[in-house]
Design a protein around this motif. Sequence first.
Motif, PDB file in Angstrom:
ATOM      1  N   UNK A 115       0.986  -1.919   0.081  1.00 18.78           N
ATOM      2  CA  UNK A 115      -0.141   0.326  -0.528  1.00 18.78           C
ATOM      3  C   UNK A 115       0.919   1.073  -0.478  1.00 18.78           C
ATOM      4  N   UNK A 116       2.082   1.021   0.095  1.00 22.87           N
ATOM      5  CA  UNK A 116       3.046   2.163   0.514  1.00 22.87           C
ATOM      6  C   UNK A 116       4.386   1.870   0.833  1.00 22.87           C
ATOM      7  N   UNK A 117       5.634   2.126   0.342  1.00 19.08           N
ATOM      8  CA  UNK A 117       6.682   2.463   0.989  1.00 19.08           C
ATOM      9  C   UNK A 117       7.075   2.444   2.567  1.00 19.08           C
ATOM     10  N   UNK A 118       7.751   1.359   2.852  1.00 14.98           N
ATOM     11  CA  UNK A 118       7.632   1.383   4.349  1.00 14.98           C
ATOM     12  C   UNK A 118       7.928   0.205   5.277  1.00 14.98           C
ATOM     13  N   UNK A 119       7.624   0.463   5.938  1.00 14.55           N
ATOM     14  CA  UNK A 119       7.260  -1.148   7.288  1.00 14.55           C
ATOM     15  C   UNK A 119       6.718  -2.356   6.502  1.00 14.55           C
ATOM     16  N   UNK A 120       7.038  -3.260   6.923  1.00 18.68           N
ATOM     17  CA  UNK A 120       6.219  -4.852   7.201  1.00 18.68           C
ATOM     18  C   UNK A 120       4.838  -4.890   6.497  1.00 18.68           C
TER      19      UNK A 120
ATOM     20  N   UNK B   1       2.124 -11.902   4.650  1.00 16.29           N
ATOM     21  CA  UNK B   1       3.164 -11.600   3.873  1.00 16.29           C
ATOM     22  C   UNK B   1       4.226 -10.485   4.833  1.00 16.29           C
ATOM     23  N   UNK B   2       3.716  -9.801   5.522  1.00 20.40           N
ATOM     24  CA  UNK B   2       3.714  -8.455   6.223  1.00 20.40           C
ATOM     25  C   UNK B   2       4.953  -9.625   7.101  1.00 20.40           C
ATOM     26  N   UNK B   3       4.504 -10.196   8.244  1.00 17.61           N
ATOM     27  CA  UNK B   3       5.531 -10.762   9.254  1.00 17.61           C
ATOM     28  C   UNK B   3       6.301 -11.602   8.638  1.00 17.61           C
ATOM     29  N   UNK B   4       5.932 -12.138   7.556  1.00 13.54           N
ATOM     30  CA  UNK B   4       7.532 -13.084   6.476  1.00 13.54           C
ATOM     31  C   UNK B   4       8.240 -12.069   6.486  1.00 13.54           C
ATOM     32  N   UNK B   5       8.038 -10.257   6.091  1.00  9.39           N
ATOM     33  CA  UNK B   5       8.901  -9.706   6.087  1.00  9.39           C
ATOM     34  C   UNK B   5       9.361  -9.548   6.708  1.00  9.39           C
TER      35      UNK B   5
END
Length: 302
Positions: free
Chosen positions: A8-13, A282-286
Amino acid sequence: MPYAAVLTGYGSPETLVWSEVALPAPGPGQIRMLVHAAGVGPTDLKIRRGDLREVFPLPNPAVLGFEAAGTVDALGPGVTGVSLGDEVAAQLPTLGGYGEYALASAWTVKPATVSWADAAALPASAEAAVGVLRQLGVTSGETLLVLGGGGSVGVIATQLAISQGLTVFSATGPSDEQFAKDLGAIPVRYGSALLAQMRAHVGKVDAVFDAGGKGGLRDAVELAGGPARVITLADEHAADFGVALSAPTPDRAPEAVEQTMPLLASRQLRLRAQRLLPMRDAAQAHALLEVGTAHEKLILTA
Protein backbone atom coordinates in the motif's frame (compact mmCIF):
# COMPACT_ATOMS: atom_id res chain seq x y z
CA MET A 1 -12.77 -11.57 -5.99
CA PRO A 2 -9.31 -13.02 -5.35
CA TYR A 3 -6.97 -11.72 -2.67
CA ALA A 4 -3.32 -10.70 -2.62
CA ALA A 5 -0.80 -9.14 -0.23
CA VAL A 6 -0.82 -5.62 -1.68
CA LEU A 7 1.95 -3.11 -1.02
CA THR A 8 0.00 0.00 0.00
CA GLY A 9 3.06 2.27 0.16
CA TYR A 10 6.80 2.16 0.70
CA GLY A 11 7.77 1.51 4.29
CA SER A 12 7.56 -1.09 7.04
CA PRO A 13 6.23 -4.65 6.65
CA GLU A 14 2.80 -3.42 7.75
CA THR A 15 2.43 -1.74 4.35
CA LEU A 16 1.67 -5.24 2.99
CA VAL A 17 -2.08 -5.65 3.38
CA TRP A 18 -4.20 -8.70 2.47
CA SER A 19 -6.74 -7.15 0.11
CA GLU A 20 -9.17 -7.93 -2.67
CA VAL A 21 -7.77 -7.47 -6.17
CA ALA A 22 -9.11 -7.94 -9.66
CA LEU A 23 -8.63 -11.35 -11.25
CA PRO A 24 -5.66 -10.86 -13.62
CA ALA A 25 -6.23 -11.76 -17.27
CA PRO A 26 -3.36 -13.43 -19.14
CA GLY A 27 -2.09 -11.57 -22.16
CA PRO A 28 -0.46 -13.00 -25.28
CA GLY A 29 2.04 -15.70 -24.36
CA GLN A 30 1.05 -15.68 -20.70
CA ILE A 31 -0.55 -18.17 -18.36
CA ARG A 32 -2.48 -17.48 -15.20
CA MET A 33 -1.73 -19.77 -12.30
CA LEU A 34 -3.63 -20.50 -9.14
CA VAL A 35 -0.76 -19.98 -6.71
CA HIS A 36 0.00 -22.69 -4.17
CA ALA A 37 3.28 -21.27 -2.88
CA ALA A 38 5.46 -18.19 -3.38
CA GLY A 39 9.02 -17.43 -2.30
CA VAL A 40 10.08 -14.42 -0.23
CA GLY A 41 13.56 -13.02 -0.84
CA PRO A 42 15.80 -10.17 0.32
CA THR A 43 15.12 -8.14 -2.83
CA ASP A 44 11.42 -8.14 -1.94
CA LEU A 45 12.28 -6.27 1.25
CA LYS A 46 14.31 -3.67 -0.62
CA ILE A 47 11.44 -3.08 -3.03
CA ARG A 48 8.98 -2.74 -0.14
CA ARG A 49 11.17 -0.20 1.62
CA GLY A 50 11.53 1.83 -1.58
CA ASP A 51 15.28 1.22 -1.94
CA LEU A 52 14.83 0.06 -5.53
CA ARG A 53 12.02 2.30 -6.69
CA GLU A 54 14.07 3.48 -9.67
CA VAL A 55 14.83 -0.12 -10.71
CA PHE A 56 11.55 -1.93 -10.07
CA PRO A 57 8.52 0.19 -10.89
CA LEU A 58 5.59 -1.32 -9.07
CA PRO A 59 2.71 -2.95 -10.93
CA ASN A 60 -0.87 -1.93 -10.18
CA PRO A 61 -1.94 -3.42 -7.86
CA ALA A 62 1.49 -3.57 -6.22
CA VAL A 63 1.87 -7.28 -5.48
CA LEU A 64 5.44 -8.41 -4.77
CA GLY A 65 6.97 -11.84 -5.35
CA PHE A 66 9.51 -12.96 -7.97
CA GLU A 67 8.79 -16.70 -7.78
CA ALA A 68 5.74 -18.88 -7.44
CA ALA A 69 4.40 -22.34 -8.11
CA GLY A 70 0.83 -23.29 -8.87
CA THR A 71 -1.74 -24.82 -11.18
CA VAL A 72 -2.37 -23.42 -14.65
CA ASP A 73 -5.77 -21.72 -14.47
CA ALA A 74 -6.03 -19.84 -17.78
CA LEU A 75 -4.11 -19.50 -21.05
CA GLY A 76 -3.44 -16.30 -22.93
CA PRO A 77 -3.52 -16.01 -26.73
CA GLY A 78 -0.81 -17.99 -28.48
CA VAL A 79 0.14 -20.18 -25.52
CA THR A 80 0.99 -23.76 -26.46
CA GLY A 81 2.65 -26.71 -24.78
CA VAL A 82 0.79 -26.35 -21.51
CA SER A 83 -2.75 -27.25 -20.44
CA LEU A 84 -5.23 -26.17 -17.80
CA GLY A 85 -4.49 -27.97 -14.57
CA ASP A 86 -0.78 -28.45 -15.25
CA GLU A 87 1.48 -27.91 -12.24
CA VAL A 88 4.21 -25.35 -12.93
CA ALA A 89 6.82 -23.12 -11.32
CA ALA A 90 7.71 -19.69 -12.63
CA GLN A 91 10.04 -16.79 -12.18
CA LEU A 92 8.09 -13.54 -12.27
CA PRO A 93 10.31 -10.64 -13.41
CA THR A 94 7.35 -8.26 -13.18
CA LEU A 95 6.38 -9.53 -9.71
CA GLY A 96 2.96 -10.75 -8.56
CA GLY A 97 3.70 -13.91 -6.57
CA TYR A 98 2.11 -12.86 -3.25
CA GLY A 99 -1.44 -13.50 -4.39
CA GLU A 100 -4.00 -16.19 -5.02
CA TYR A 101 -3.44 -15.76 -8.78
CA ALA A 102 -0.36 -14.71 -10.75
CA LEU A 103 0.56 -14.22 -14.40
CA ALA A 104 3.68 -15.78 -15.89
CA SER A 105 5.36 -15.41 -19.28
CA ALA A 106 7.77 -18.33 -18.74
CA TRP A 107 7.28 -21.45 -16.68
CA THR A 108 8.61 -24.92 -15.98
CA VAL A 109 6.59 -28.07 -15.31
CA LYS A 110 6.72 -29.13 -11.65
CA PRO A 111 7.52 -32.85 -11.34
CA ALA A 112 5.29 -34.81 -8.99
CA THR A 113 8.28 -35.55 -6.74
CA VAL A 114 8.88 -31.83 -6.09
CA SER A 115 6.81 -30.19 -3.35
CA TRP A 116 4.99 -26.93 -3.90
CA ALA A 117 7.30 -25.22 -1.41
CA ASP A 118 10.45 -26.46 -3.15
CA ALA A 119 9.07 -25.50 -6.55
CA ALA A 120 8.39 -21.96 -5.31
CA ALA A 121 11.81 -21.69 -3.65
CA LEU A 122 13.73 -22.59 -6.79
CA PRO A 123 13.15 -20.07 -9.63
CA ALA A 124 14.75 -16.80 -8.51
CA SER A 125 17.61 -18.46 -6.62
CA ALA A 126 18.40 -20.87 -9.45
CA GLU A 127 18.38 -18.05 -12.01
CA ALA A 128 20.81 -16.02 -9.92
CA ALA A 129 23.09 -18.99 -9.22
CA VAL A 130 23.27 -20.17 -12.82
CA GLY A 131 23.52 -16.65 -14.20
CA VAL A 132 26.34 -15.40 -11.99
CA LEU A 133 28.39 -18.59 -12.34
CA ARG A 134 28.13 -18.07 -16.09
CA GLN A 135 29.13 -14.41 -15.81
CA LEU A 136 32.14 -15.42 -13.70
CA GLY A 137 33.18 -17.88 -16.41
CA VAL A 138 34.08 -20.59 -13.90
CA THR A 139 35.59 -23.83 -15.21
CA SER A 140 36.58 -27.21 -13.85
CA GLY A 141 39.69 -27.16 -11.67
CA GLU A 142 39.22 -23.58 -10.49
CA THR A 143 38.67 -22.38 -6.93
CA LEU A 144 35.55 -20.40 -6.05
CA LEU A 145 34.67 -18.50 -2.87
CA VAL A 146 30.94 -18.12 -2.24
CA LEU A 147 30.04 -15.36 0.22
CA GLY A 148 26.68 -16.20 1.74
CA GLY A 149 27.06 -19.89 1.00
CA GLY A 150 24.29 -20.81 3.44
CA GLY A 151 21.65 -18.65 1.75
CA SER A 152 19.17 -19.74 -0.89
CA VAL A 153 21.33 -18.65 -3.84
CA GLY A 154 24.61 -19.66 -2.24
CA VAL A 155 23.43 -23.20 -1.54
CA ILE A 156 22.48 -23.74 -5.18
CA ALA A 157 25.60 -22.02 -6.55
CA THR A 158 27.82 -24.17 -4.32
CA GLN A 159 26.33 -27.41 -5.59
CA LEU A 160 26.38 -26.38 -9.24
CA ALA A 161 30.00 -25.24 -9.01
CA ILE A 162 31.08 -28.48 -7.31
CA SER A 163 29.26 -30.49 -9.97
CA GLN A 164 31.30 -28.57 -12.58
CA GLY A 165 34.54 -29.65 -10.94
CA LEU A 166 35.37 -26.56 -8.89
CA THR A 167 36.74 -26.43 -5.35
CA VAL A 168 34.30 -24.28 -3.38
CA PHE A 169 34.90 -22.33 -0.17
CA SER A 170 31.62 -21.34 1.48
CA ALA A 171 31.57 -18.29 3.76
CA THR A 172 28.71 -18.81 6.20
CA GLY A 173 27.58 -18.20 9.74
CA PRO A 174 28.28 -20.88 12.36
CA SER A 175 24.83 -22.47 12.00
CA ASP A 176 25.45 -23.28 8.32
CA GLU A 177 28.96 -24.72 8.55
CA GLN A 178 27.90 -28.37 8.70
CA PHE A 179 25.46 -27.89 5.83
CA ALA A 180 28.26 -26.39 3.72
CA LYS A 181 30.38 -29.46 4.48
CA ASP A 182 27.49 -31.76 3.59
CA LEU A 183 27.26 -30.06 0.20
CA GLY A 184 30.95 -30.70 -0.42
CA ALA A 185 32.25 -27.19 0.26
CA ILE A 186 34.99 -26.05 2.63
CA PRO A 187 33.34 -23.76 5.23
CA VAL A 188 34.90 -20.49 6.37
CA ARG A 189 33.40 -17.80 8.61
CA TYR A 190 32.19 -14.39 7.59
CA GLY A 191 33.80 -11.47 9.37
CA SER A 192 37.14 -9.90 10.12
CA ALA A 193 38.95 -13.25 10.12
CA LEU A 194 37.75 -14.27 6.63
CA LEU A 195 40.96 -13.35 4.83
CA ALA A 196 43.16 -15.11 7.39
CA GLN A 197 41.01 -18.23 7.24
CA MET A 198 41.20 -18.32 3.47
CA ARG A 199 44.99 -17.76 3.51
CA ALA A 200 45.29 -20.81 5.75
CA HIS A 201 43.81 -22.86 2.90
CA VAL A 202 44.88 -21.15 -0.33
CA GLY A 203 46.96 -18.23 -1.47
CA LYS A 204 44.28 -17.01 -3.88
CA VAL A 205 41.00 -17.96 -5.52
CA ASP A 206 40.01 -17.80 -9.15
CA ALA A 207 36.61 -16.19 -8.60
CA VAL A 208 34.24 -14.91 -5.90
CA PHE A 209 30.45 -15.09 -5.97
CA ASP A 210 28.96 -12.77 -3.34
CA ALA A 211 25.48 -14.18 -2.90
CA GLY A 212 24.86 -12.46 0.44
CA GLY A 213 25.72 -8.79 -0.01
CA LYS A 214 26.70 -8.50 3.66
CA GLY A 215 30.32 -7.42 3.36
CA GLY A 216 33.56 -9.10 2.54
CA LEU A 217 34.19 -7.53 -0.86
CA ARG A 218 37.52 -5.99 0.16
CA ASP A 219 38.81 -9.43 1.14
CA ALA A 220 37.22 -10.96 -1.95
CA VAL A 221 39.05 -8.60 -4.29
CA GLU A 222 42.36 -9.29 -2.56
CA LEU A 223 41.85 -13.05 -2.73
CA ALA A 224 40.90 -12.92 -6.41
CA GLY A 225 43.82 -10.64 -7.32
CA GLY A 226 41.48 -7.86 -8.41
CA PRO A 227 37.78 -7.21 -9.05
CA ALA A 228 37.55 -8.70 -12.57
CA ARG A 229 36.17 -12.04 -11.39
CA VAL A 230 34.24 -10.88 -8.34
CA ILE A 231 30.48 -10.44 -8.72
CA THR A 232 27.92 -9.48 -6.08
CA LEU A 233 24.17 -9.81 -6.12
CA ALA A 234 23.36 -7.22 -3.51
CA ASP A 235 26.28 -5.32 -1.94
CA GLU A 236 25.48 -1.64 -2.34
CA HIS A 237 29.18 -0.77 -1.96
CA ALA A 238 30.23 -2.83 -4.99
CA ALA A 239 31.32 0.19 -7.00
CA ASP A 240 33.70 1.26 -4.22
CA PHE A 241 35.72 -1.90 -4.91
CA GLY A 242 35.29 -1.98 -8.69
CA VAL A 243 33.06 -5.04 -8.35
CA ALA A 244 30.24 -5.80 -10.78
CA LEU A 245 26.69 -5.86 -9.41
CA SER A 246 24.69 -8.51 -11.26
CA ALA A 247 21.00 -7.87 -11.91
CA PRO A 248 18.32 -10.37 -13.01
CA THR A 249 18.16 -9.33 -16.66
CA PRO A 250 16.06 -11.51 -19.02
CA ASP A 251 19.19 -12.88 -20.71
CA ARG A 252 21.20 -13.73 -17.57
CA ALA A 253 20.01 -17.35 -17.31
CA PRO A 254 16.56 -17.85 -18.90
CA GLU A 255 16.97 -21.64 -18.87
CA ALA A 256 18.00 -21.90 -15.21
CA VAL A 257 14.76 -23.35 -13.83
CA GLU A 258 14.51 -25.88 -16.67
CA GLN A 259 18.10 -26.88 -15.93
CA THR A 260 17.76 -27.23 -12.17
CA MET A 261 14.22 -28.59 -11.70
CA PRO A 262 15.21 -32.12 -12.84
CA LEU A 263 18.14 -32.02 -10.41
CA LEU A 264 15.76 -31.08 -7.63
CA ALA A 265 13.34 -33.84 -8.60
CA SER A 266 16.10 -36.45 -8.59
CA ARG A 267 17.53 -35.17 -5.27
CA GLN A 268 20.80 -34.21 -6.91
CA LEU A 269 20.11 -30.64 -5.78
CA ARG A 270 19.32 -29.60 -2.21
CA LEU A 271 17.67 -26.35 -1.16
CA ARG A 272 17.96 -24.27 1.95
CA ALA A 273 15.62 -25.29 4.78
CA GLN A 274 12.22 -23.61 4.55
CA ARG A 275 9.66 -22.05 6.85
CA LEU A 276 6.08 -21.91 5.62
CA LEU A 277 3.61 -19.13 6.42
CA PRO A 278 0.10 -18.44 5.11
CA MET A 279 0.00 -16.10 2.12
CA ARG A 280 -2.00 -13.56 4.09
CA ASP A 281 0.94 -13.28 6.52
CA ALA A 282 3.34 -11.75 3.99
CA ALA A 283 3.92 -8.81 6.36
CA GLN A 284 5.05 -11.21 9.09
CA ALA A 285 7.38 -12.96 6.66
CA HIS A 286 8.98 -9.63 5.77
CA ALA A 287 9.35 -8.71 9.44
CA LEU A 288 11.03 -12.03 10.26
CA LEU A 289 13.46 -11.71 7.37
CA GLU A 290 14.20 -8.07 8.08
CA VAL A 291 15.20 -8.54 11.73
CA GLY A 292 17.22 -11.65 10.96
CA THR A 293 15.21 -14.11 13.03
CA ALA A 294 14.38 -16.27 10.00
CA HIS A 295 17.18 -18.70 9.25
CA GLU A 296 15.20 -20.57 6.60
CA LYS A 297 13.88 -19.69 3.18
CA LEU A 298 10.43 -18.17 3.78
CA ILE A 299 7.60 -19.55 1.66
CA LEU A 300 4.07 -18.16 1.53
CA THR A 301 1.43 -20.86 1.03
CA ALA A 302 -2.17 -20.70 -0.13
